[in-house]
Design an enzyme around this catalytic site. Structure first.
Site, PDB file in Angstrom:
ATOM      1  N   SER A  81      12.188  30.607  -5.355  1.00  0.00           N
ATOM      2  CA  SER A  81      11.030  31.385  -5.821  1.00  0.00           C
ATOM      3  C   SER A  81      11.125  32.797  -5.281  1.00  0.00           C
ATOM      4  O   SER A  81      11.508  33.005  -4.136  1.00  0.00           O
ATOM      5  CB  SER A  81       9.741  30.743  -5.312  1.00  0.00           C
ATOM      6  OG  SER A  81       8.688  31.697  -5.300  1.00  0.00           O
ATOM      7  N   HIS A 111      11.898  28.507 -25.101  1.00  0.00           N
ATOM      8  CA  HIS A 111      11.393  27.786 -26.288  1.00  0.00           C
ATOM      9  C   HIS A 111      12.303  26.660 -26.763  1.00  0.00           C
ATOM     10  O   HIS A 111      12.114  26.149 -27.865  1.00  0.00           O
ATOM     11  CB  HIS A 111      11.171  28.739 -27.473  1.00  0.00           C
ATOM     12  CG  HIS A 111      10.325  29.930 -27.161  1.00  0.00           C
ATOM     13  ND1 HIS A 111       8.956  29.872 -27.069  1.00  0.00           N
ATOM     14  CD2 HIS A 111      10.664  31.223 -26.907  1.00  0.00           C
ATOM     15  CE1 HIS A 111       8.482  31.075 -26.786  1.00  0.00           C
ATOM     16  NE2 HIS A 111       9.497  31.916 -26.670  1.00  0.00           N
ATOM     17  N   GLY A 168       8.956  30.173  -9.158  1.00  0.00           N
ATOM     18  CA  GLY A 168       9.564  28.995  -8.529  1.00  0.00           C
ATOM     19  C   GLY A 168       8.987  27.717  -9.124  1.00  0.00           C
ATOM     20  O   GLY A 168       9.682  26.716  -9.252  1.00  0.00           O
ATOM     21  N   HIS A 205       7.687  35.466  -0.185  1.00  0.00           N
ATOM     22  CA  HIS A 205       8.944  34.857   0.274  1.00  0.00           C
ATOM     23  C   HIS A 205       9.950  35.892   0.800  1.00  0.00           C
ATOM     24  O   HIS A 205       9.640  37.070   0.866  1.00  0.00           O
ATOM     25  CB  HIS A 205       9.530  34.005  -0.852  1.00  0.00           C
ATOM     26  CG  HIS A 205       8.639  32.837  -1.187  1.00  0.00           C
ATOM     27  ND1 HIS A 205       8.599  32.232  -2.416  1.00  0.00           N
ATOM     28  CD2 HIS A 205       7.725  32.171  -0.431  1.00  0.00           C
ATOM     29  CE1 HIS A 205       7.718  31.252  -2.399  1.00  0.00           C
ATOM     30  NE2 HIS A 205       7.172  31.193  -1.217  1.00  0.00           N
ATOM     31  N   TRP A 216       5.030  22.081  -1.669  1.00  0.00           N
ATOM     32  CA  TRP A 216       4.201  22.892  -2.540  1.00  0.00           C
ATOM     33  C   TRP A 216       3.790  22.024  -3.726  1.00  0.00           C
ATOM     34  O   TRP A 216       4.552  21.154  -4.154  1.00  0.00           O
ATOM     35  CB  TRP A 216       4.948  24.141  -3.016  1.00  0.00           C
ATOM     36  CG  TRP A 216       4.051  25.078  -3.746  1.00  0.00           C
ATOM     37  CD1 TRP A 216       4.080  25.368  -5.088  1.00  0.00           C
ATOM     38  CD2 TRP A 216       2.979  25.837  -3.202  1.00  0.00           C
ATOM     39  NE1 TRP A 216       3.088  26.247  -5.391  1.00  0.00           N
ATOM     40  CE2 TRP A 216       2.391  26.554  -4.249  1.00  0.00           C
ATOM     41  CE3 TRP A 216       2.442  25.964  -1.918  1.00  0.00           C
ATOM     42  CZ2 TRP A 216       1.294  27.396  -4.069  1.00  0.00           C
ATOM     43  CZ3 TRP A 216       1.355  26.797  -1.728  1.00  0.00           C
ATOM     44  CH2 TRP A 216       0.796  27.510  -2.800  1.00  0.00           C
TER      45      TRP A 216
HETATM   46  C1  LIG Z   1       8.396  25.051  -1.515  1.00  0.00           C
HETATM   47  C2  LIG Z   1       7.867  25.799  -2.699  1.00  0.00           C
HETATM   48  N1  LIG Z   1       8.250  25.429  -3.939  1.00  0.00           N
HETATM   49  C3  LIG Z   1       7.800  26.056  -5.029  1.00  0.00           C
HETATM   50  C4  LIG Z   1       6.925  27.121  -4.933  1.00  0.00           C
HETATM   51  C5  LIG Z   1       6.437  27.772  -6.165  1.00  0.00           C
HETATM   52  O1  LIG Z   1       6.927  29.058  -6.309  1.00  0.00           O
HETATM   53  P1  LIG Z   1       6.128  30.152  -7.150  1.00  0.00           P
HETATM   54  O2  LIG Z   1       4.996  30.624  -6.328  1.00  0.00           O
HETATM   55  O3  LIG Z   1       7.143  31.227  -7.401  1.00  0.00           O
HETATM   56  O4  LIG Z   1       5.672  29.511  -8.406  1.00  0.00           O
HETATM   57  C6  LIG Z   1       6.486  27.539  -3.662  1.00  0.00           C
HETATM   58  C7  LIG Z   1       5.496  28.601  -3.440  1.00  0.00           C
HETATM   59  O5  LIG Z   1       5.356  29.629  -3.734  1.00  0.00           O
HETATM   60  C8  LIG Z   1       6.973  26.863  -2.520  1.00  0.00           C
HETATM   61  O6  LIG Z   1       6.578  27.232  -1.300  1.00  0.00           O
END
Ligand SMILES: Cc1ncc(COP(=O)(O)O)c(C=O)c1O
Length: 337
Positions: A126, A158, A4, A131, A31
């Site tokens: 993600s 790339h 994610g 999740h 996040w």
């Molecule tokens: C709101 C949100 N965005 C992005 C991510 C990032 O995802 P990932 O852990 O797959 O890198 C997360 C957490 O895992 C998240 O909770």
């Protein structure tokens, strides 16, 4: 994508390629990779406080933050809730800016009876194993814009032009760069954030269970809220269309203090109930060390709600085979605070 976070990074990279740099409106309950993606792509993050009912951006405060430099509102749907509102959609249209949705914590949630992730020009998901569905690690960007889609395909791999699906795009590059080997034309400074067939297989099998599991999760969360002591806990979340993978605990403003918080944490620990304070990303991103060079100080008066969630907000796991009796037991334990 392979995560994610990679989806966050690439969606902002694609935005920069199409619209140039500028400001991006973001919530501080987030996040970290959402904010990183803004910074790494040369944008300035513009923070707006959250509201407590959706835990998303406070729609009443967004318009004031929009300037001529604003390129997008980058919302985050928190812990299964929906962060969209009619006003946010209106603002995006009024100021002709982009809406990017982070749906990493809300797979399958709905706004106005339509799945979230279908409103933004790009939306990030993600598949990290905490999740709603998992590919162990993984992510996706959804877009219905063909140009964005093609840019993302190249950025993911790339920057290679051969990764584009459109023959027209490939031919245009070939015509312009006749001296280059057609297999090795690199369009943009890029990344390798590809996922694999193995991860995709896991995801496809999990998709089949997503709807059913989400229904159970939603019921669990409603049952949890119903059985919490309303004098002690905030329960007025907007759960319409939500699919919570976490049971959200937020102390009431009139009740919360650090002593109560310590008692709550002690109770949870004593009963082996794993919890996370601060909710998504540990709470207020403005307090994190990485922000010190970007925004060394912030006015706490402008961020009252995120500050409250940072100090007195929690979540604990909500999973499809969590029994009703266990939810009730958890409520009894924390109601006794
Ligand atoms: C709101 C949100 N965005 C992005 C991510 C990032 O995802 P990932 O852990 O797959 O890198 C997360 C957490 O895992 C998240 O909770």
């Amino acid at each position: 994508m392979n995560s994610g976070s990679s989806a966050n990074l690439l969606s902002l990279a694609a935005l920069r390629i199409k619209k140039g740099v500028g400001e991006i409106i973001v919530p501080p309950l987030n996040w970290s990779s959402n904010i990183f993606s803004v910074i790494h792509n040369g944008f300035k993050p513009k923070f707006v406080d959250i509201n407590l009912t959706t835990l998303g951006l406070d729609e009443e405060k967004i318009e004031k933050a929009i300037t001529k430099k604003t390129k997008a509102i980058f919302i985050t749907h928190i812990l299964g809730l929906n962060a969209l509102s009619p006003k946010i959609i209106k603002l995006v249209k009024k100021y002709k800016i982009e809406l990017i949705e982070d749906c990493c914590e809300s797979h399958g949630a709905k706004f106005k009876n339509k799945k979230i992730g279908t409103f933004g020009s790009q939306s990030n998901f993600s598949f990290y194993y905490a999740h709603h569905m998992s590919t162990i690690e993984g992510g996706i960007i959804c877009t219905s814009n063909f140009e964005t889609y093609e840019i993302l395909r190249m950025l993911r791999s790339h920057g290679m032009v051969r990764e584009a699906s459109s023959n027209k795009i490939k031919k245009n590059y070939l015509k312009k760069y006749r001296d280059l080997n057609r297999d090795f034309i690199f369009s943009y400074p890029s990344y390798n954030v590809r996922s694999t067939e193995l991860n995709a297989n896991l995801g496809i099998s999990q998709l089949k269970r997503l709807k059913k599991n989400n229904l159970i999760r939603s019921k669990n969360f409603s049952y949890f809220l119903k059985n919490l002591n309303k004098d002690k806990f905030f329960v007025n979340f907007d759960i319409h269309g939500s699919v919570n993978y976490g049971l959200i605990i937020l102390l009431n403003k009139s009740y919360a203090n650090h002593k109560i918080r310590a008692r709550l944490e002690k109770l949870l620990k004593k009963n082996n109930i794993e919890f996370r304070r601060g909710m998504s990303g540990g709470g207020n991103q403005l307090r994190q060390p990485y922000m010190k060079n970007i925004m060394p100080n912030f006015n706490k008066n402008n961020f009252e709600n995120i500050e409250f969630v940072h100090k007195y907000g929690y979540y604990i796991g909500n999973y499809p085979n969590l029994k009703k009796s266990k939810i009730l037991k958890i409520c009894k334990i924390i109601n006794d605070i």
